[in-house]
Design an enzyme around this catalytic site. Structure first.
Site, PDB file in Angstrom:
ATOM      1  N   SER A 279       6.142 -14.030  26.345  1.00  0.00           N
ATOM      2  CA  SER A 279       6.660 -12.907  27.123  1.00  0.00           C
ATOM      3  C   SER A 279       7.695 -12.141  26.315  1.00  0.00           C
ATOM      4  O   SER A 279       8.401 -12.719  25.466  1.00  0.00           O
ATOM      5  CB  SER A 279       7.321 -13.481  28.382  1.00  0.00           C
ATOM      6  OG  SER A 279       8.168 -12.531  28.971  1.00  0.00           O
TER       7      SER A 279
ATOM      8  N   TYR B 281      13.556 -19.721  31.806  1.00  0.00           N
ATOM      9  CA  TYR B 281      12.158 -19.291  31.621  1.00  0.00           C
ATOM     10  C   TYR B 281      11.945 -18.822  30.178  1.00  0.00           C
ATOM     11  O   TYR B 281      11.013 -19.257  29.494  1.00  0.00           O
ATOM     12  CB  TYR B 281      11.822 -18.170  32.613  1.00  0.00           C
ATOM     13  CG  TYR B 281      10.529 -17.455  32.308  1.00  0.00           C
ATOM     14  CD1 TYR B 281       9.322 -18.142  32.331  1.00  0.00           C
ATOM     15  CD2 TYR B 281      10.512 -16.097  31.966  1.00  0.00           C
ATOM     16  CE1 TYR B 281       8.127 -17.491  32.034  1.00  0.00           C
ATOM     17  CE2 TYR B 281       9.332 -15.443  31.674  1.00  0.00           C
ATOM     18  CZ  TYR B 281       8.142 -16.145  31.703  1.00  0.00           C
ATOM     19  OH  TYR B 281       6.967 -15.505  31.411  1.00  0.00           O
TER      20      TYR B 281
ATOM     21  N   LYS C 176       9.632 -20.514  27.027  1.00  0.00           N
ATOM     22  CA  LYS C 176       8.601 -19.832  26.220  1.00  0.00           C
ATOM     23  C   LYS C 176       8.929 -19.940  24.722  1.00  0.00           C
ATOM     24  O   LYS C 176       8.039 -20.127  23.898  1.00  0.00           O
ATOM     25  CB  LYS C 176       8.490 -18.365  26.638  1.00  0.00           C
ATOM     26  CG  LYS C 176       7.822 -18.173  27.990  1.00  0.00           C
ATOM     27  CD  LYS C 176       6.369 -18.631  27.957  1.00  0.00           C
ATOM     28  CE  LYS C 176       5.703 -18.602  29.307  1.00  0.00           C
ATOM     29  NZ  LYS C 176       4.341 -19.180  29.307  1.00  0.00           N
TER      30      LYS C 176
HETATM   31  C1  UD1 Z   1      10.479  -9.192  35.227  1.00  0.00           C
HETATM   32  C2  UD1 Z   1      11.142 -10.446  34.836  1.00  0.00           C
HETATM   33  C3  UD1 Z   1      10.444 -10.962  33.590  1.00  0.00           C
HETATM   34  C4  UD1 Z   1       8.969 -11.160  33.806  1.00  0.00           C
HETATM   35  C5  UD1 Z   1       8.396  -9.830  34.247  1.00  0.00           C
HETATM   36  C6  UD1 Z   1       6.919  -9.926  34.576  1.00  0.00           C
HETATM   37  C7  UD1 Z   1      13.476 -10.330  35.584  1.00  0.00           C
HETATM   38  C8  UD1 Z   1      14.867  -9.903  35.208  1.00  0.00           C
HETATM   39  N1  UD1 Z   1      12.546 -10.132  34.625  1.00  0.00           N
HETATM   40  O1  UD1 Z   1      10.696  -8.259  34.183  1.00  0.00           O
HETATM   41  O2  UD1 Z   1      10.949 -12.185  33.210  1.00  0.00           O
HETATM   42  O3  UD1 Z   1       8.333 -11.581  32.625  1.00  0.00           O
HETATM   43  O4  UD1 Z   1       9.093  -9.407  35.413  1.00  0.00           O
HETATM   44  O5  UD1 Z   1       6.711 -10.820  35.634  1.00  0.00           O
HETATM   45  O6  UD1 Z   1      13.214 -10.863  36.660  1.00  0.00           O
HETATM   46  N2  UD1 Z   1      12.691  -2.609  39.958  1.00  0.00           N
HETATM   47  C9  UD1 Z   1      13.231  -1.834  40.971  1.00  0.00           C
HETATM   48  N3  UD1 Z   1      12.991  -2.208  42.263  1.00  0.00           N
HETATM   49  C10 UD1 Z   1      12.234  -3.300  42.593  1.00  0.00           C
HETATM   50  C11 UD1 Z   1      11.679  -4.085  41.541  1.00  0.00           C
HETATM   51  C12 UD1 Z   1      11.941  -3.715  40.240  1.00  0.00           C
HETATM   52  O7  UD1 Z   1      13.905  -0.847  40.711  1.00  0.00           O
HETATM   53  O8  UD1 Z   1      12.073  -3.572  43.794  1.00  0.00           O
HETATM   54  C13 UD1 Z   1      12.927  -2.207  38.562  1.00  0.00           C
HETATM   55  C14 UD1 Z   1      13.709  -3.232  37.764  1.00  0.00           C
HETATM   56  O9  UD1 Z   1      15.073  -3.055  37.947  1.00  0.00           O
HETATM   57  C15 UD1 Z   1      13.219  -2.905  36.337  1.00  0.00           C
HETATM   58  C16 UD1 Z   1      11.779  -2.430  36.541  1.00  0.00           C
HETATM   59  O10 UD1 Z   1      11.681  -2.066  37.912  1.00  0.00           O
HETATM   60  O11 UD1 Z   1      13.966  -1.864  35.798  1.00  0.00           O
HETATM   61  C17 UD1 Z   1      10.744  -3.477  36.244  1.00  0.00           C
HETATM   62  O12 UD1 Z   1      11.056  -4.643  36.990  1.00  0.00           O
HETATM   63  P1  UD1 Z   1      10.064  -5.895  37.062  1.00  0.00           P
HETATM   64  O13 UD1 Z   1       8.703  -5.454  37.466  1.00  0.00           O
HETATM   65  O14 UD1 Z   1      10.721  -6.946  37.893  1.00  0.00           O
HETATM   66  O15 UD1 Z   1       9.910  -6.338  35.541  1.00  0.00           O
HETATM   67  P2  UD1 Z   1      11.034  -6.793  34.468  1.00  0.00           P
HETATM   68  O16 UD1 Z   1      12.398  -6.698  35.023  1.00  0.00           O
HETATM   69  O17 UD1 Z   1      10.753  -6.053  33.222  1.00  0.00           O
END
Ligand code: UD1
Length: 335
Positions: free
Chosen positions: A127, A151, A155
């Site tokens: 990842s 996590y 990895k």
């Molecule tokens: C997350 C995990 C990562 C995992 C990846 C795929 C965290 C910090 N990271 O990454 O370990 O490998 O998912 O499963 O948990 N966002 C919103 N509102 C929401 C959800 C997300 O604004 O309700 C934003 C987040 O702040 C971020 C972006 O969307 O900026 C992507 O979020 P997300 O899909 O959770 O992915 P990652 O944070 O990149």
């Protein structure tokens, strides 16, 4: 003619199910193993319907050496793609030992059994979370590593085990560091179906679009990015699945070691994704700006040059396809 049988651990999962289909399409046979701890049994019949063939599935756990040994004994396996793992950063802080157990002990057991059976081609699910996210994007495969959560560390340990095992034996391995896989099979019958309340952006967008949640919280709009919201490298799950086939083919031919970023190389902000989803699907995704989420970083985007150079893989599906396919699956699921 078959090109050989591949063991896919976590075959009923999100990435596993799409990869089984991609392997079949490329002429491989598949033996899947899954304990259904984070997937549904019905996924197997949906894979079978899409591939129009039966899938050999073993119900078992990757830490069960006897189960793996029996599987290697029964089938003439030439390579392994190891997905089965736990994958939530947040959960990994609360349940760290379980993450080391499933992710580290699981990988160790699969590797040991591969070695025992003389299976030398091994594709490992890693990842982007292994990188030090404070460095500027795009990150390439030589960028600084950190593993800021249990996590991420699980990895990194998996990656390290592969490197050590390769030095000691004839193991050939590919480490694939995924950025943000999203979307679903265009049929809408397989996709991401997390147990419990989703935390990742795309599943939440789908829930809100389906009115199962009133609005989406955008976690922070004060990052130093194009519009202040988080920027990620979203990549279609079918492109991710195809990367595994390319990597495996390279290992079965002449490559000995691969370590590759799997993304598109372009960054999309949270607001841009919401906008693209609304336009692609003609639906509304009500959202509000909320405080930053603990542990989030401003931007994480891949440099994908190495995957193109070494295995000839490049993502081909755009953001519209990711949004359309994610929504089609969410609708068939009833979200
Ligand atoms: C997350 C995990 C990562 C995992 C990846 C795929 C965290 C910090 N990271 O990454 O370990 O490998 O998912 O499963 O948990 N966002 C919103 N509102 C929401 C959800 C997300 O604004 O309700 C934003 C987040 O702040 C971020 C972006 O969307 O900026 C992507 O979020 P997300 O899909 O959770 O992915 P990652 O944070 O990149």
């Amino acid at each position: 003619m078959t090109r050989g049988t591949i063991l896919v651990t976590g075959a009923a999962g999100y990435l596993g199910s799409h990869t089984v289909l991609a392997l079949w399409e490329s002429g491989f046979e598949v033996v899947g193993i899954d304990d259904y701890s984070n997937s549904e049994r019905s996924v197997v019949s949906r894979i079978e319907a899409l591939g129009q063939r039966a899938l050999t599935m073993i119900e078992g756990n990757v830490r069960d050496a006897d189960c793996l040994a029996a599987t290697f004994g029964r089938f003439n396996i030439v390579g392994a793609v190891h997905f089965a793992a736990r994958k939530s950063i947040e959960e990994s802080f609360a349940e760290s030992l379980s993450y080391y157990d499933v992710n580290v002990a699981g990988t160790l057991t699969v590797l040991q059994q591969c070695q025992r059976a003389g299976v030398n081609a091994f594709v490992f699910s890693s990842s982007a979370t292994v990188y030090d996210a404070t460095q500027p994007s795009p990150v390439d495969e030589n960028s600084r590593l950190l593993g800021a959560s249990p996590y991420g560390r699980s990895k990194l340990i998996g990656e390290r085990m592969l490197r050590d095992a390769a030095q000691a034996s004839g193991l050939r391995y590919a480490i694939l560091r995924y950025f943000n896989p999203v979307g679903a099979h265009p049929s809408g019958s397989i996709g991401e179906n997390p147990r419990g309340k989703p935390g990742n952006l795309m599943p939440v967008v789908c829930r809100v679009a389906a009115s199962r949640q009133s609005q989406l919280s955008v976690f922070g709009n004060d990052y130093s990015t194009m519009d202040g919201t988080g920027v990620r490298d979203f990549v279609h799950v079918q492109d991710v699945a195809e990367a595994h086939v390319h990597a495996l083919e390279a290992l079965l031919q002449d490559r000995e070691t691969l370590c590759l970023n799997i993304g598109t190389g372009s960054g999309t902000s949270v607001l841009t994704l919401i906008d693209a989803f609304e336009r692609a699907n003609g639906v509304r995704v009500p959202h509000v700006i909320a405080p930053r989420r603990h542990g989030d970083v401003a931007a994480m985007v891949a440099n994908v040059g190495e995957a193109a150079r070494s295995i000839g893989w490049r993502a081909t599906r755009n953001l519209d396809a990711m949004c359309r396919d994610a929504w089609r699956f969410a609708q068939t699921l009833g979200c």
